[in-house]
Design a protein around this motif. Sequence first.
Motif, PDB file in Angstrom:
ATOM      1  N   HIS A 155      52.017  -8.468   4.008  1.00 33.05           N
ATOM      2  CA  HIS A 155      52.723  -6.679   3.728  1.00 33.05           C
ATOM      3  C   HIS A 155      51.258  -6.183   2.832  1.00 33.05           C
ATOM      4  O   HIS A 155      51.897  -5.035   3.309  1.00 33.05           O
ATOM      5  CB  HIS A 155      53.835  -7.444   2.718  1.00 33.05           C
ATOM      6  N   GLN A 156      50.395  -6.828   3.507  1.00 32.14           N
ATOM      7  CA  GLN A 156      49.385  -6.058   3.164  1.00 32.14           C
ATOM      8  C   GLN A 156      49.241  -4.830   4.239  1.00 32.14           C
ATOM      9  O   GLN A 156      48.987  -3.629   3.196  1.00 32.14           O
ATOM     10  CB  GLN A 156      48.275  -6.633   3.201  1.00 32.14           C
TER      11      GLN A 156
ATOM     12  N   GLY B  86      44.797   4.278  -8.170  1.00 34.67           N
ATOM     13  CA  GLY B  86      43.697   4.315  -8.434  1.00 34.67           C
ATOM     14  C   GLY B  86      43.125   3.089  -7.717  1.00 34.67           C
ATOM     15  O   GLY B  86      44.159   2.052  -7.014  1.00 34.67           O
ATOM     16  N   ARG B  87      42.950   2.327  -8.956  1.00 32.66           N
ATOM     17  CA  ARG B  87      42.615   0.463  -8.344  1.00 32.66           C
ATOM     18  C   ARG B  87      43.187  -0.754  -9.952  1.00 32.66           C
ATOM     19  O   ARG B  87      42.311  -1.219  -9.671  1.00 32.66           O
ATOM     20  CB  ARG B  87      41.063   0.126  -8.192  1.00 32.66           C
ATOM     21  N   GLY B  88      44.255   0.286 -10.315  1.00 32.83           N
ATOM     22  CA  GLY B  88      44.513  -0.135 -11.610  1.00 32.83           C
ATOM     23  C   GLY B  88      43.762   0.661 -13.362  1.00 32.83           C
ATOM     24  O   GLY B  88      43.890   1.658 -12.745  1.00 32.83           O
ATOM     25  N   PRO B  89      44.610  -0.250 -14.389  1.00 35.28           N
ATOM     26  CA  PRO B  89      43.910   0.668 -15.171  1.00 35.28           C
ATOM     27  C   PRO B  89      43.016   0.813 -15.335  1.00 35.28           C
ATOM     28  O   PRO B  89      41.723   0.244 -15.343  1.00 35.28           O
ATOM     29  CB  PRO B  89      44.862  -0.691 -16.156  1.00 35.28           C
TER      30      PRO B  89
ATOM     31  N   ASP C  45      50.257  -2.905  -3.966  1.00 35.77           N
ATOM     32  CA  ASP C  45      49.970  -1.696  -5.071  1.00 35.77           C
ATOM     33  C   ASP C  45      49.449  -2.069  -5.872  1.00 35.77           C
ATOM     34  O   ASP C  45      50.719  -3.391  -6.639  1.00 35.77           O
ATOM     35  CB  ASP C  45      49.760  -0.932  -4.618  1.00 35.77           C
ATOM     36  N   ALA C  46      48.707  -2.186  -6.911  1.00 34.92           N
ATOM     37  CA  ALA C  46      48.565  -1.615  -8.889  1.00 34.92           C
ATOM     38  C   ALA C  46      48.412  -1.097  -9.393  1.00 34.92           C
ATOM     39  O   ALA C  46      47.791  -0.096  -8.554  1.00 34.92           O
ATOM     40  CB  ALA C  46      47.252  -3.499  -9.320  1.00 34.92           C
TER      41      ALA C  46
ATOM     42  N   ASP D 101      47.052   1.147 -28.449  1.00 31.74           N
ATOM     43  CA  ASP D 101      46.002   1.110 -26.733  1.00 31.74           C
ATOM     44  C   ASP D 101      46.375  -0.021 -26.515  1.00 31.74           C
ATOM     45  O   ASP D 101      45.868  -1.251 -26.560  1.00 31.74           O
ATOM     46  CB  ASP D 101      44.341   0.259 -26.543  1.00 31.74           C
ATOM     47  N   TRP D 102      47.718  -0.122 -25.829  1.00 32.41           N
ATOM     48  CA  TRP D 102      48.573  -1.946 -25.071  1.00 32.41           C
ATOM     49  C   TRP D 102      48.335  -1.236 -23.407  1.00 32.41           C
ATOM     50  O   TRP D 102      48.580  -0.287 -23.014  1.00 32.41           O
ATOM     51  CB  TRP D 102      50.395  -1.279 -25.658  1.00 32.41           C
ATOM     52  N   TRP D 103      47.507  -1.731 -23.201  1.00 30.95           N
ATOM     53  CA  TRP D 103      47.275  -2.131 -21.652  1.00 30.95           C
ATOM     54  C   TRP D 103      48.092  -3.017 -20.684  1.00 30.95           C
ATOM     55  O   TRP D 103      48.142  -4.367 -20.864  1.00 30.95           O
ATOM     56  CB  TRP D 103      45.684  -2.034 -21.290  1.00 30.95           C
ATOM     57  N   HIS D 104      49.032  -2.331 -19.381  1.00 27.40           N
ATOM     58  CA  HIS D 104      48.910  -3.119 -19.213  1.00 27.40           C
ATOM     59  C   HIS D 104      48.610  -2.616 -17.538  1.00 27.40           C
ATOM     60  O   HIS D 104      49.187  -1.573 -16.811  1.00 27.40           O
ATOM     61  CB  HIS D 104      51.031  -2.727 -18.884  1.00 27.40           C
ATOM     62  N   GLN D 105      48.624  -4.392 -16.500  1.00 23.50           N
ATOM     63  CA  GLN D 105      48.826  -3.766 -15.549  1.00 23.50           C
ATOM     64  C   GLN D 105      50.168  -3.869 -14.420  1.00 23.50           C
ATOM     65  O   GLN D 105      51.084  -4.558 -14.694  1.00 23.50           O
ATOM     66  CB  GLN D 105      47.767  -4.526 -14.771  1.00 23.50           C
ATOM     67  N   ILE D 106      50.225  -2.909 -13.515  1.00 24.53           N
ATOM     68  CA  ILE D 106      51.932  -2.717 -12.400  1.00 24.53           C
ATOM     69  C   ILE D 106      51.359  -3.118 -11.530  1.00 24.53           C
ATOM     70  O   ILE D 106      51.360  -2.619 -10.905  1.00 24.53           O
ATOM     71  CB  ILE D 106      53.001  -2.195 -12.787  1.00 24.53           C
TER      72      ILE D 106
END
Length: 344
Positions: free
Chosen positions: A180-181, A252-255, A296-297, A307-312
């Motif tokens: 799927h890239q 972007g490239r994440g958080p 994607d992320a 500061d709760w950080w999440h990566q989706i």
Amino acid sequence: MQGKFDAIVGITNDFAKQHLNDEYAQLIRFATAALCRKRPSPLASGKEKTWACGITHAIGMVNFLFDSSQKPHVSAKEIYDWFGVSPSTGQSKSKQVRDILDMRQMDPDWCLPSQLDNNPMAWMISVDGFILDARSVKREIQEEAYARGFIPYIPADGKPSDIDGEQTSPHQSKKQVSPHQNKPVNSSLDALYVLDVFLIDGPITEKFIAKNPVISRTIEIKGSNTLEDLHKIIFKAFERKDEHMYEFQVGGRGPQDPSARRYGLKQAFSSSDFTEAPTGEVSSTLIATLGLSIDDAFGYWFDFGDDWWHQINVTNIAEKAPESKYPKITERVGASPPQYADFD
């Protein structure tokens, strides 16, 4: 920590424009972001210019910036002079950065992308107990090593065009090889997005982390839902009680990628706490308009104090969502940490 991050990278970006290049600037930003995510963050105390000097010096040491045969080349003294710190302070802060982030010379995690070909440490893997150069082994072993994030790319396929221009954040898992890239973006309001939301940082006790090394939630959401809807379902998924400010960082490239588009609450547009207004408001931004594609992320930052950080991660996009109520939680991994941890 957003204000501290912005202040430090503002200084390092200026230095990079004058003496380095975009590769160095990006890597320094990633290192600054990594330090921001530490708990407690060492950046909470100390002068911004001192940290900026230490981070720049640390990245320079990893990549032999002080070697006159390298391009770009800057001496350690030039760095200290530009940032206005003494050599002893600069060296001390650099060592602190390297110790915290476990940096070393030729460290693949902190190597300039354009230098990966020349960095033997980026290609060393263990096969049946033997340390081998991945470039000399069979392709099937290379494919497994790449899929598991051990090497930057499959040598026979050549270096991907984005390695020199852009890079993923160090310590962020490389993508699995996926059919799927290169799937095109689906912008249909009826599309179904499957998202894995990973909690990557926050005020969590070591005891809780030991019991829950991975904390994630899988969420299904339609293209017609908004980012506000996504926030609400994440809030529910992690069993939080009190609302706080939050924002999504997309593209972007994440958080904590400073190049990402930021989407926040309405009050963020007029708040003096923000260096610049967000790209859009969460209540009016539809998921379908974000330009997401599989693999994607993007980032989600909740509570600008704790500061709760999440990566989706976008794991799948179906053309049409089955009849159901969306968004919804479909899987939970790990317990939900208390919103206000007791560290005593």
